[in-house]
Design an enzyme around this catalytic site. Sequence first.
Site, PDB file in Angstrom:
ATOM      1  NE  ARG A 155      -3.282  -2.696   0.075  1.00 21.83           N
ATOM      2  CZ  ARG A 155      -4.066  -3.506   1.150  1.00 21.83           C
ATOM      3  NH1 ARG A 155      -3.228  -3.676   2.242  1.00 21.83           N
ATOM      4  NH2 ARG A 155      -5.132  -4.168   1.169  1.00 21.83           N
ATOM      5  CG  ASP A 178      -3.072  -5.562  -1.691  1.00 25.61           C
ATOM      6  OD1 ASP A 178      -4.016  -5.445  -2.062  1.00 25.61           O
ATOM      7  OD2 ASP A 178      -3.066  -6.202  -0.610  1.00 25.61           O
ATOM      8  CG  HIS A 219      -6.050  -8.039  -1.821  1.00 25.41           C
ATOM      9  ND1 HIS A 219      -6.401  -6.913  -1.498  1.00 25.41           N
ATOM     10  CD2 HIS A 219      -6.957  -8.870  -0.835  1.00 25.41           C
ATOM     11  CE1 HIS A 219      -7.305  -6.722  -0.555  1.00 25.41           C
ATOM     12  NE2 HIS A 219      -7.644  -7.945  -0.003  1.00 25.41           N
ATOM     13  CG  ASP A 263      -6.464 -11.255   1.937  1.00 28.98           C
ATOM     14  OD1 ASP A 263      -5.678 -11.603   1.106  1.00 28.98           O
ATOM     15  OD2 ASP A 263      -6.664 -10.411   2.381  1.00 28.98           O
ATOM     16  CD  GLU A 264     -10.245  -8.218   2.839  1.00 28.11           C
ATOM     17  OE1 GLU A 264     -10.725  -7.485   3.824  1.00 28.11           O
ATOM     18  OE2 GLU A 264      -9.152  -7.461   2.243  1.00 28.11           O
ATOM     19  CD1 TRP A 301      -7.807 -12.803   7.864  1.00 26.67           C
ATOM     20  CD2 TRP A 301      -8.584 -10.904   8.272  1.00 26.67           C
ATOM     21  NE1 TRP A 301      -8.535 -12.660   6.655  1.00 26.67           N
ATOM     22  CE2 TRP A 301      -9.260 -11.411   6.965  1.00 26.67           C
ATOM     23  CE3 TRP A 301      -8.862  -9.790   8.709  1.00 26.67           C
ATOM     24  CZ2 TRP A 301      -9.997 -10.722   6.409  1.00 26.67           C
ATOM     25  CZ3 TRP A 301      -9.785  -9.052   8.041  1.00 26.67           C
ATOM     26  CH2 TRP A 301     -10.235  -9.525   6.934  1.00 26.67           C
ATOM     27  CE1 TYR A 328      -4.927  -7.920  11.348  1.00 22.31           C
ATOM     28  CE2 TYR A 328      -6.129  -6.471   9.830  1.00 22.31           C
ATOM     29  CZ  TYR A 328      -5.695  -7.942  10.216  1.00 22.31           C
ATOM     30  OH  TYR A 328      -5.793  -8.665   9.214  1.00 22.31           O
ATOM     31  CG  ASP A 372      -3.977  -1.437  10.191  1.00 28.57           C
ATOM     32  OD1 ASP A 372      -3.391  -2.518  10.966  1.00 28.57           O
ATOM     33  OD2 ASP A 372      -4.992  -1.434   9.588  1.00 28.57           O
ATOM     34  CD1 TRP A 412      -3.672  -5.062   8.311  1.00 24.95           C
ATOM     35  CD2 TRP A 412      -2.668  -5.441   6.238  1.00 24.95           C
ATOM     36  NE1 TRP A 412      -3.731  -6.449   8.036  1.00 24.95           N
ATOM     37  CE2 TRP A 412      -3.360  -6.595   6.654  1.00 24.95           C
ATOM     38  CE3 TRP A 412      -2.082  -5.590   4.844  1.00 24.95           C
ATOM     39  CZ2 TRP A 412      -2.890  -8.020   5.975  1.00 24.95           C
ATOM     40  CZ3 TRP A 412      -2.185  -6.626   4.161  1.00 24.95           C
ATOM     41  CH2 TRP A 412      -2.523  -7.804   4.840  1.00 24.95           C
ATOM     42  CD  GLU A 432      -4.744  -0.265   3.902  1.00 21.13           C
ATOM     43  OE1 GLU A 432      -4.300  -0.051   4.774  1.00 21.13           O
ATOM     44  OE2 GLU A 432      -5.745  -1.310   3.541  1.00 21.13           O
TER      45      GLU A 432
END
Length: 560
Positions: free
Chosen positions: A155, A184, A255, A324-325, A391, A416, A418, A468, A470
């Site tokens: 990121r 990502d 991702h 993931d995701e 997670w 986490y 972040d 993370w 971002e």
Amino acid sequence: MDLIPAPAHIDGPYGPYDNPHHGPHGVAFPVNARTALAAAPGTDRTARWLRGVLGGALALELPPGTPGAADTVTLRLDPGLPPEGYRLTVAEGVEIAGGDPAGVFWGAQTLRQLLGPDAFRRAPLRPDAHRAIPHQTIEDAPRFSWRGLMLDVARHFMPKDGVMRYLDLLAAHKLNVLHLHLTDDQGWRIEITRHPELTRTGAWRARTQWGHRASELWDPAPHGGYYTQDDIREIVAYAAERHIRVVPEIDIPGHSQAAIAAYPELGNTDVIDTTSLAVWDTWGVSPNVLAPTDTVLRFYEDVFEEVLGLFPADVSPFVHIGGDECPKDQWKASPTAQARIRELGLADEDGLQSWFIRHFDRWLAARGRRLIGWDEILEGGLAPGAAVSSWRGYRGGIEAARAGHDVVICPEQQVYLDHRQAEGPEEPMPIGYVRTLEDVYRFEPVPPELRELPGAARHVLGAQANVWTEVMQDRSRVDYQVFPRLAAFAEVVWCSALPDPVERDFAEFERRMAAHHARLDALGVDYRPRGGPLPWQRRPLPAGVTGPLGRPIEGAPPNV
């Protein structure tokens, strides 16, 4: 005693971690120009580290000495100690015995803390200062074999020197795994020589959303960067010198927009015009995922083949594949994906994702590696031999461990980093849950469901904190989010004698943290102070202050 993590046993003039057999008060080992270093076979890495780090910080030459002699720091292996365990004995000489080479190194880290904050600097402040360590014996060993930090360099890119700096910070806290999130939607950060567009195109985005995904502000400057293969080799070697494993993550099948932007044929071309895609400039979960084709499998086999060459099995046995995701909308609309589901006799798109994961599980296992992925790899059936990074709370880890799979616990609700450290409008770039230093200190990696099930807890390899990036545009912001909470996390995953969460003495930990702040200061860490952010760390930004490198932020009012 102000050591962090707190050791299991101390026999010396200190409390509250003392045992009843106190050593002689007022007797100490002097550390000065006469101090020598004797390194037995198998301890050469620690010897190099001591001469380079302590020698540079305290103006010590540490010439070769005689093992066991007075005025000498002796390093040796003791097979009677547990893996990564050590015994540090301070008398007329200092002896660090380790159950393995890593144990010797962790003992050296304890020695560094005993020498005071000056030992954490890069050059001597007081080269002629009198330094002495009281006579004592410390015995210690870690609770978990996996004590990690996941660092997202996709990121926001962290240059090579910043990664190596974090390896030093991990080592100082007896953490032994760096999980590098290398790819990502927002960027591809590792050179792959067979597919050069991955970095030529995929490593750069035209602009970056400023703040959380709901923000309407933008940093208009291009952002990116990547590690050459020699950079990766250097990072891995630097980590190995510090007994840290580097776990690379190449995210599939979701991702992956940066990869698709570089090579449009990787995407679902029968659903969207993938040639129009660029490296994503915003946050969240991109709908653009890899196509379930043989072309994609061969492409990523090329990628993983080069990755395995950069991360040797003896120092990096695990390879993280993300998993993931992964939105399934494009697969549902894709004739190619639906045909593949029918061809394989799968039930649905979850089965298609499992097919992706199982393919690379077999591919990696055939090359002597172990696959690990986020807990979504449980969907559609867990690949045999795969390990799970849990997670989304503990549920995935519990399910995987009950089925006999190894687990790394890293629930977003607890670790986490972040996420915000406190309530209040002045915290920079707020995101996610509020997780205080005390919250992290009370994190427990092994949930009751696994402690109560015979044999299940042994599948918990350990835990890691995830970062993370971002909302972390630079090193200072990463430091602010990670510290001091990483120190609390380190104690949780190291200390085998730490009580259950509700019984942990947080006040005593805070007392030791007061001394540890001086070490972080010496290391140049921009941690969050106990009283809250400093003026230059606060949000909102004062009027007239701009974004990274002094650039204006598009759409920003006078006081962002």
